[in-house]
Write a protein that holds these residues in place. Structure first.
Motif, PDB file in Angstrom:
ATOM      1  N   PHE A   2       0.824  -1.212   0.000  1.00  0.00           N
ATOM      2  CA  PHE A   2       0.000   0.000   0.000  1.00  0.00           C
ATOM      3  C   PHE A   2       0.861   1.265   0.000  1.00  0.00           C
ATOM      4  CE2 PHE A   2      -4.528  -1.279   1.393  1.00  0.00           C
ATOM      5  CZ  PHE A   2      -4.505  -2.366   0.533  1.00  0.00           C
ATOM      6  N   THR A   3       2.074   1.180   0.578  1.00  0.00           N
ATOM      7  CA  THR A   3       3.001   2.309   0.492  1.00  0.00           C
ATOM      8  C   THR A   3       3.370   2.549  -0.963  1.00  0.00           C
ATOM      9  OG1 THR A   3       3.879   1.886   2.699  1.00  0.00           O
ATOM     10  CG2 THR A   3       5.277   3.168   1.206  1.00  0.00           C
ATOM     11  N   GLU A   4       3.595   1.486  -1.702  1.00  0.00           N
ATOM     12  CA  GLU A   4       3.917   1.612  -3.123  1.00  0.00           C
ATOM     13  C   GLU A   4       2.726   2.190  -3.901  1.00  0.00           C
ATOM     14  OE1 GLU A   4       6.274   1.696  -6.413  1.00  0.00           O
ATOM     15  OE2 GLU A   4       6.871   1.363  -4.346  1.00  0.00           O
ATOM     16  N   ILE A   5       1.515   1.792  -3.548  1.00  0.00           N
ATOM     17  CA  ILE A   5       0.319   2.358  -4.182  1.00  0.00           C
ATOM     18  C   ILE A   5       0.243   3.859  -3.898  1.00  0.00           C
ATOM     19  CG2 ILE A   5      -2.216   2.400  -4.129  1.00  0.00           C
ATOM     20  CD1 ILE A   5      -2.065  -0.699  -3.786  1.00  0.00           C
ATOM     21  N   GLU A   6       0.495   4.253  -2.651  1.00  0.00           N
ATOM     22  CA  GLU A   6       0.493   5.679  -2.312  1.00  0.00           C
ATOM     23  C   GLU A   6       1.526   6.434  -3.146  1.00  0.00           C
ATOM     24  OE1 GLU A   6       1.464   8.508   1.523  1.00  0.00           O
ATOM     25  OE2 GLU A   6       0.190   6.744   1.860  1.00  0.00           O
ATOM     26  N   ASN A   7       2.705   5.845  -3.312  1.00  0.00           N
ATOM     27  CA  ASN A   7       3.747   6.474  -4.124  1.00  0.00           C
ATOM     28  C   ASN A   7       3.303   6.624  -5.580  1.00  0.00           C
ATOM     29  OD1 ASN A   7       5.441   6.706  -1.908  1.00  0.00           O
ATOM     30  ND2 ASN A   7       6.497   4.786  -2.335  1.00  0.00           N
ATOM     31  N   LYS A   8       2.621   5.616  -6.107  1.00  0.00           N
ATOM     32  CA  LYS A   8       2.132   5.680  -7.498  1.00  0.00           C
ATOM     33  C   LYS A   8       1.063   6.751  -7.646  1.00  0.00           C
ATOM     34  CE  LYS A   8       4.676   2.324  -9.001  1.00  0.00           C
ATOM     35  NZ  LYS A   8       5.820   2.533  -9.850  1.00  0.00           N
ATOM     36  N   THR A  49     -16.641  28.569   3.416  1.00  0.00           N
ATOM     37  CA  THR A  49     -15.700  27.484   3.680  1.00  0.00           C
ATOM     38  C   THR A  49     -14.824  27.261   2.454  1.00  0.00           C
ATOM     39  OG1 THR A  49     -17.183  25.732   2.906  1.00  0.00           O
ATOM     40  CG2 THR A  49     -17.319  26.329   5.238  1.00  0.00           C
ATOM     41  N   LYS A  50     -13.735  26.566   2.667  1.00  0.00           N
ATOM     42  CA  LYS A  50     -12.830  26.221   1.568  1.00  0.00           C
ATOM     43  C   LYS A  50     -13.074  24.767   1.176  1.00  0.00           C
ATOM     44  CE  LYS A  50      -8.998  26.939   3.601  1.00  0.00           C
ATOM     45  NZ  LYS A  50      -7.590  27.078   3.929  1.00  0.00           N
ATOM     46  N   ALA A  51     -12.976  24.497  -0.118  1.00  0.00           N
ATOM     47  CA  ALA A  51     -13.165  23.131  -0.605  1.00  0.00           C
ATOM     48  C   ALA A  51     -12.169  22.175   0.043  1.00  0.00           C
ATOM     49  CB  ALA A  51     -13.042  23.089  -2.123  1.00  0.00           C
ATOM     50  N   SER A  52     -10.946  22.629   0.261  1.00  0.00           N
ATOM     51  CA  SER A  52      -9.917  21.762   0.846  1.00  0.00           C
ATOM     52  C   SER A  52     -10.278  21.295   2.259  1.00  0.00           C
ATOM     53  CB  SER A  52      -8.557  22.458   0.846  1.00  0.00           C
ATOM     54  OG  SER A  52      -8.615  23.646   1.588  1.00  0.00           O
ATOM     55  N   ASP A  53     -11.201  21.994   2.925  1.00  0.00           N
ATOM     56  CA  ASP A  53     -11.652  21.573   4.257  1.00  0.00           C
ATOM     57  C   ASP A  53     -12.415  20.256   4.206  1.00  0.00           C
ATOM     58  OD1 ASP A  53     -10.545  23.871   5.314  1.00  0.00           O
ATOM     59  OD2 ASP A  53     -12.459  24.957   5.360  1.00  0.00           O
ATOM     60  N   TYR A  54     -12.869  19.869   3.021  1.00  0.00           N
ATOM     61  CA  TYR A  54     -13.673  18.658   2.848  1.00  0.00           C
ATOM     62  C   TYR A  54     -12.894  17.561   2.127  1.00  0.00           C
ATOM     63  CZ  TYR A  54     -17.260  21.921   4.191  1.00  0.00           C
ATOM     64  OH  TYR A  54     -17.986  22.862   4.878  1.00  0.00           O
ATOM     65  N   MET A  55     -11.593  17.734   2.060  1.00  0.00           N
ATOM     66  CA  MET A  55     -10.738  16.804   1.330  1.00  0.00           C
ATOM     67  C   MET A  55      -9.561  16.383   2.201  1.00  0.00           C
ATOM     68  SD  MET A  55     -10.614  18.838  -2.271  1.00  0.00           S
ATOM     69  CE  MET A  55     -12.127  19.395  -3.071  1.00  0.00           C
ATOM     70  N   PHE A  56      -8.851  15.371   1.744  1.00  0.00           N
ATOM     71  CA  PHE A  56      -7.671  14.907   2.469  1.00  0.00           C
ATOM     72  C   PHE A  56      -6.506  14.758   1.496  1.00  0.00           C
ATOM     73  CE2 PHE A  56      -9.990  11.117   1.144  1.00  0.00           C
ATOM     74  CZ  PHE A  56      -9.006  10.311   0.622  1.00  0.00           C
ATOM     75  N   GLN A  57      -5.317  14.743   2.068  1.00  0.00           N
ATOM     76  CA  GLN A  57      -4.099  14.533   1.297  1.00  0.00           C
ATOM     77  C   GLN A  57      -3.393  13.289   1.812  1.00  0.00           C
ATOM     78  OE1 GLN A  57      -2.571  18.679   1.920  1.00  0.00           O
ATOM     79  NE2 GLN A  57      -2.121  18.499  -0.273  1.00  0.00           N
ATOM     80  N   LEU A  58      -2.772  12.559   0.891  1.00  0.00           N
ATOM     81  CA  LEU A  58      -2.020  11.372   1.270  1.00  0.00           C
ATOM     82  C   LEU A  58      -0.707  11.775   1.906  1.00  0.00           C
ATOM     83  CD1 LEU A  58      -2.634   9.157  -1.865  1.00  0.00           C
ATOM     84  CD2 LEU A  58      -3.747   9.004   0.371  1.00  0.00           C
ATOM     85  N   GLY A  59      -0.335  11.034   2.934  1.00  0.00           N
ATOM     86  CA  GLY A  59       0.923  11.308   3.608  1.00  0.00           C
ATOM     87  C   GLY A  59       0.802  12.376   4.677  1.00  0.00           C
ATOM     88  N   LYS A  60      -0.329  13.017   4.753  1.00  0.00           N
ATOM     89  CA  LYS A  60      -0.558  14.001   5.807  1.00  0.00           C
ATOM     90  C   LYS A  60      -1.270  13.238   6.935  1.00  0.00           C
ATOM     91  CE  LYS A  60       0.643  17.618   3.153  1.00  0.00           C
ATOM     92  NZ  LYS A  60       1.584  17.294   2.202  1.00  0.00           N
ATOM     93  N   THR A  61      -2.578  13.388   7.074  1.00  0.00           N
ATOM     94  CA  THR A  61      -3.327  12.639   8.089  1.00  0.00           C
ATOM     95  C   THR A  61      -3.655  11.229   7.612  1.00  0.00           C
ATOM     96  OG1 THR A  61      -4.296  14.725   8.745  1.00  0.00           O
ATOM     97  CG2 THR A  61      -5.335  12.762   9.603  1.00  0.00           C
ATOM     98  N   ILE A  62      -3.815  11.076   6.307  1.00  0.00           N
ATOM     99  CA  ILE A  62      -4.205   9.793   5.722  1.00  0.00           C
ATOM    100  C   ILE A  62      -2.972   9.071   5.208  1.00  0.00           C
ATOM    101  CG2 ILE A  62      -5.625   8.669   3.967  1.00  0.00           C
ATOM    102  CD1 ILE A  62      -7.140  10.311   6.239  1.00  0.00           C
ATOM    103  N   SER A  63      -2.832   7.811   5.590  1.00  0.00           N
ATOM    104  CA  SER A  63      -1.654   7.036   5.215  1.00  0.00           C
ATOM    105  C   SER A  63      -2.071   5.679   4.659  1.00  0.00           C
ATOM    106  CB  SER A  63      -0.776   6.838   6.450  1.00  0.00           C
ATOM    107  OG  SER A  63       0.188   5.851   6.215  1.00  0.00           O
ATOM    108  N   LEU A  64      -1.705   5.428   3.413  1.00  0.00           N
ATOM    109  CA  LEU A  64      -1.981   4.102   2.857  1.00  0.00           C
ATOM    110  C   LEU A  64      -1.077   3.050   3.491  1.00  0.00           C
ATOM    111  CD1 LEU A  64      -2.820   4.619  -0.911  1.00  0.00           C
ATOM    112  CD2 LEU A  64      -4.304   4.597   1.085  1.00  0.00           C
ATOM    113  N   SER A  65       0.069   3.471   3.981  1.00  0.00           N
ATOM    114  CA  SER A  65       0.932   2.565   4.717  1.00  0.00           C
ATOM    115  C   SER A  65       0.197   2.035   5.953  1.00  0.00           C
ATOM    116  CB  SER A  65       2.203   3.306   5.126  1.00  0.00           C
ATOM    117  OG  SER A  65       2.956   2.573   6.039  1.00  0.00           O
ATOM    118  N   LYS A  66      -0.470   2.930   6.680  1.00  0.00           N
ATOM    119  CA  LYS A  66      -1.248   2.538   7.867  1.00  0.00           C
ATOM    120  C   LYS A  66      -2.403   1.621   7.450  1.00  0.00           C
ATOM    121  CE  LYS A  66      -1.595   3.366  11.990  1.00  0.00           C
ATOM    122  NZ  LYS A  66      -1.001   2.474  13.019  1.00  0.00           N
ATOM    123  N   LEU A  67      -3.067   1.949   6.340  1.00  0.00           N
ATOM    124  CA  LEU A  67      -4.171   1.100   5.859  1.00  0.00           C
ATOM    125  C   LEU A  67      -3.664  -0.305   5.536  1.00  0.00           C
ATOM    126  CD1 LEU A  67      -7.129   0.745   5.064  1.00  0.00           C
ATOM    127  CD2 LEU A  67      -6.583   1.783   2.843  1.00  0.00           C
TER     128      LEU A  67
END
Length: 185
Positions: free
Chosen positions: A31-37, A100-118
Protein backbone atom coordinates in the motif's frame (compact mmCIF):
# COMPACT_ATOMS: atom_id res chain seq x y z
CA UNK A 1 26.22 -18.61 -22.24
CA UNK A 2 27.08 -15.59 -20.07
CA UNK A 3 25.27 -13.26 -22.51
CA UNK A 4 22.17 -15.46 -22.21
CA UNK A 5 22.39 -15.32 -18.40
CA UNK A 6 22.82 -11.53 -18.49
CA UNK A 7 19.69 -11.19 -20.66
CA UNK A 8 17.66 -13.35 -18.26
CA UNK A 9 18.85 -11.38 -15.20
CA UNK A 10 18.15 -8.04 -16.91
CA UNK A 11 14.69 -9.19 -18.02
CA UNK A 12 13.87 -10.38 -14.52
CA UNK A 13 14.95 -7.06 -13.03
CA UNK A 14 12.90 -5.10 -15.55
CA UNK A 15 9.79 -7.13 -14.80
CA UNK A 16 10.25 -6.97 -11.02
CA UNK A 17 10.94 -3.22 -11.10
CA UNK A 18 8.10 -2.32 -13.45
CA UNK A 19 5.41 0.20 -12.61
CA UNK A 20 2.81 -2.54 -12.11
CA UNK A 21 0.62 -2.17 -9.05
CA UNK A 22 -1.96 -4.72 -10.13
CA UNK A 23 -0.31 -7.49 -8.14
CA UNK A 24 1.07 -5.62 -5.16
CA UNK A 25 0.18 -7.40 -1.93
CA UNK A 26 -2.34 -6.00 0.56
CA UNK A 27 0.41 -5.16 3.03
CA UNK A 28 2.02 -2.09 4.52
CA UNK A 29 4.74 -2.22 1.85
CA UNK A 30 2.30 -2.86 -1.01
CA UNK A 31 0.00 0.00 0.00
CA UNK A 32 3.00 2.31 0.49
CA UNK A 33 3.92 1.61 -3.12
CA UNK A 34 0.32 2.36 -4.18
CA UNK A 35 0.49 5.68 -2.31
CA UNK A 36 3.75 6.47 -4.12
CA UNK A 37 2.13 5.68 -7.50
CA UNK A 38 -0.84 7.93 -6.69
CA UNK A 39 1.51 10.76 -5.76
CA UNK A 40 3.45 10.17 -8.96
CA UNK A 41 0.27 10.34 -11.04
CA UNK A 42 -1.56 13.21 -9.31
CA UNK A 43 1.20 15.03 -7.44
CA UNK A 44 2.37 15.09 -3.83
CA UNK A 45 -0.06 17.88 -2.98
CA UNK A 46 -3.20 16.40 -4.59
CA UNK A 47 -6.46 16.46 -2.63
CA UNK A 48 -8.87 13.50 -2.48
CA UNK A 49 -12.45 12.94 -1.37
CA UNK A 50 -12.59 9.23 -2.13
CA UNK A 51 -10.05 6.41 -2.25
CA UNK A 52 -10.64 2.66 -2.60
CA UNK A 53 -8.40 -0.30 -3.27
CA UNK A 54 -10.24 -3.41 -4.35
CA UNK A 55 -8.85 -6.77 -5.29
CA UNK A 56 -10.16 -9.09 -7.99
CA UNK A 57 -8.39 -12.44 -8.28
CA UNK A 58 -8.42 -12.41 -12.08
CA UNK A 59 -7.27 -8.80 -12.67
CA UNK A 60 -5.51 -7.78 -9.45
CA UNK A 61 -5.75 -4.48 -7.62
CA UNK A 62 -8.22 -1.85 -8.76
CA UNK A 63 -7.64 1.66 -7.45
CA UNK A 64 -10.44 4.24 -7.43
CA UNK A 65 -9.95 7.89 -6.50
CA UNK A 66 -11.72 11.21 -6.72
CA UNK A 67 -8.93 13.77 -6.89
CA UNK A 68 -7.93 17.33 -7.72
CA UNK A 69 -4.69 19.24 -7.80
CA UNK A 70 -6.54 22.53 -7.15
CA UNK A 71 -9.32 22.18 -4.54
CA UNK A 72 -10.52 25.77 -4.82
CA UNK A 73 -11.35 25.21 -8.51
CA UNK A 74 -14.18 22.96 -7.22
CA UNK A 75 -13.37 20.57 -10.10
CA UNK A 76 -12.37 16.99 -9.40
CA UNK A 77 -11.81 13.93 -11.53
CA UNK A 78 -12.94 10.42 -10.77
CA UNK A 79 -10.24 7.95 -11.85
CA UNK A 80 -9.78 4.18 -11.85
CA UNK A 81 -6.61 2.18 -12.30
CA UNK A 82 -7.27 -1.30 -13.62
CA UNK A 83 -4.55 -3.61 -14.93
CA UNK A 84 -2.10 -0.70 -14.74
CA UNK A 85 -4.17 1.54 -17.01
CA UNK A 86 -5.56 4.83 -15.73
CA UNK A 87 -8.98 5.87 -16.95
CA UNK A 88 -10.92 8.97 -16.00
CA UNK A 89 -14.59 8.09 -15.52
CA UNK A 90 -16.04 11.52 -14.90
CA UNK A 91 -15.54 15.15 -13.99
CA UNK A 92 -17.13 16.27 -10.75
CA UNK A 93 -18.05 19.76 -9.58
CA UNK A 94 -17.85 20.07 -5.80
CA UNK A 95 -20.25 22.26 -3.84
CA UNK A 96 -19.21 23.61 -0.47
CA UNK A 97 -21.07 25.84 2.00
CA UNK A 98 -20.47 29.58 1.69
CA UNK A 99 -17.60 30.78 3.82
CA UNK A 100 -15.70 27.48 3.68
CA UNK A 101 -12.83 26.22 1.57
CA UNK A 102 -13.17 23.13 -0.60
CA UNK A 103 -9.92 21.76 0.85
CA UNK A 104 -11.65 21.57 4.26
CA UNK A 105 -13.67 18.66 2.85
CA UNK A 106 -10.74 16.80 1.33
CA UNK A 107 -7.67 14.91 2.47
CA UNK A 108 -4.10 14.53 1.30
CA UNK A 109 -2.02 11.37 1.27
CA UNK A 110 0.92 11.31 3.61
CA UNK A 111 -0.56 14.00 5.81
CA UNK A 112 -3.33 12.64 8.09
CA UNK A 113 -4.21 9.79 5.72
CA UNK A 114 -1.65 7.04 5.22
CA UNK A 115 -1.98 4.10 2.86
CA UNK A 116 0.93 2.56 4.72
CA UNK A 117 -1.25 2.54 7.87
CA UNK A 118 -4.17 1.10 5.86
CA UNK A 119 -1.94 -1.71 4.58
CA UNK A 120 -0.74 -2.38 8.11
CA UNK A 121 -4.37 -2.63 9.24
CA UNK A 122 -5.19 -5.05 6.41
CA UNK A 123 -2.36 -7.28 7.65
CA UNK A 124 -3.66 -7.06 11.25
CA UNK A 125 -7.21 -7.87 10.09
CA UNK A 126 -6.02 -10.90 8.13
CA UNK A 127 -4.16 -12.14 11.20
CA UNK A 128 -7.23 -11.56 13.39
CA UNK A 129 -9.35 -13.74 11.05
CA UNK A 130 -6.68 -16.44 11.03
CA UNK A 131 -6.48 -16.42 14.84
CA UNK A 132 -10.16 -16.01 15.75
CA UNK A 133 -12.02 -17.63 12.84
CA UNK A 134 -9.37 -20.15 11.74
CA UNK A 135 -9.49 -18.86 8.15
CA UNK A 136 -6.37 -19.94 6.28
CA UNK A 137 -6.10 -17.35 3.52
CA UNK A 138 -8.52 -14.45 3.90
CA UNK A 139 -8.12 -12.11 0.93
CA UNK A 140 -8.77 -8.43 0.49
CA UNK A 141 -12.06 -7.55 -1.13
CA UNK A 142 -11.85 -3.80 -0.58
CA UNK A 143 -9.92 -1.33 1.54
CA UNK A 144 -11.10 2.25 1.64
CA UNK A 145 -11.13 5.49 3.48
CA UNK A 146 -14.54 6.59 4.71
CA UNK A 147 -14.16 10.36 4.75
CA UNK A 148 -17.18 12.25 6.09
CA UNK A 149 -18.98 14.76 3.85
CA UNK A 150 -18.78 17.25 6.72
CA UNK A 151 -14.99 17.36 6.44
CA UNK A 152 -14.67 16.41 10.13
CA UNK A 153 -11.47 14.40 9.92
CA UNK A 154 -11.98 13.07 13.46
CA UNK A 155 -14.86 11.00 12.06
CA UNK A 156 -12.83 9.57 9.15
CA UNK A 157 -12.12 5.86 9.31
CA UNK A 158 -10.41 3.08 7.44
CA UNK A 159 -12.71 0.30 6.21
CA UNK A 160 -11.45 -3.15 5.24
CA UNK A 161 -13.48 -6.04 3.80
CA UNK A 162 -11.89 -9.48 3.77
CA UNK A 163 -13.34 -12.74 2.52
CA UNK A 164 -12.29 -16.37 2.63
CA UNK A 165 -10.10 -17.38 -0.30
CA UNK A 166 -12.84 -19.54 -1.83
CA UNK A 167 -15.80 -17.25 -1.14
CA UNK A 168 -18.23 -17.08 1.72
CA UNK A 169 -18.91 -14.54 4.43
CA UNK A 170 -17.28 -11.14 4.04
CA UNK A 171 -15.78 -9.73 7.23
CA UNK A 172 -15.72 -5.94 7.67
CA UNK A 173 -13.30 -4.06 9.89
CA UNK A 174 -13.49 -0.37 10.80
CA UNK A 175 -10.54 1.50 12.29
CA UNK A 176 -9.80 5.03 13.46
CA UNK A 177 -7.07 6.88 11.56
CA UNK A 178 -4.58 6.02 14.30
CA UNK A 179 -5.37 2.31 13.93
CA UNK A 180 -7.75 1.59 16.82
CA UNK A 181 -10.38 -1.04 15.95
CA UNK A 182 -13.86 0.50 16.04
CA UNK A 183 -15.76 -2.65 15.16
CA UNK A 184 -15.64 -5.93 13.27
CA UNK A 185 -18.72 -7.32 11.53
Amino acid sequence: MSLFLAIIVTSTLLVSCSDSISNLPATKEGFTEIENKLKSKFGDDAYYTDLTISYNKSIGNIIGVTVTENPESLKMGQWNLTQDTWQQNSDIIVEVPNGTKASDYMFQLGKTISLSKLGELVEASVQKLKDEKQLNNPTLSIAALNFPDTGDISKAKYMINLKPENGGTTFSFYYTLNGDLIKMD
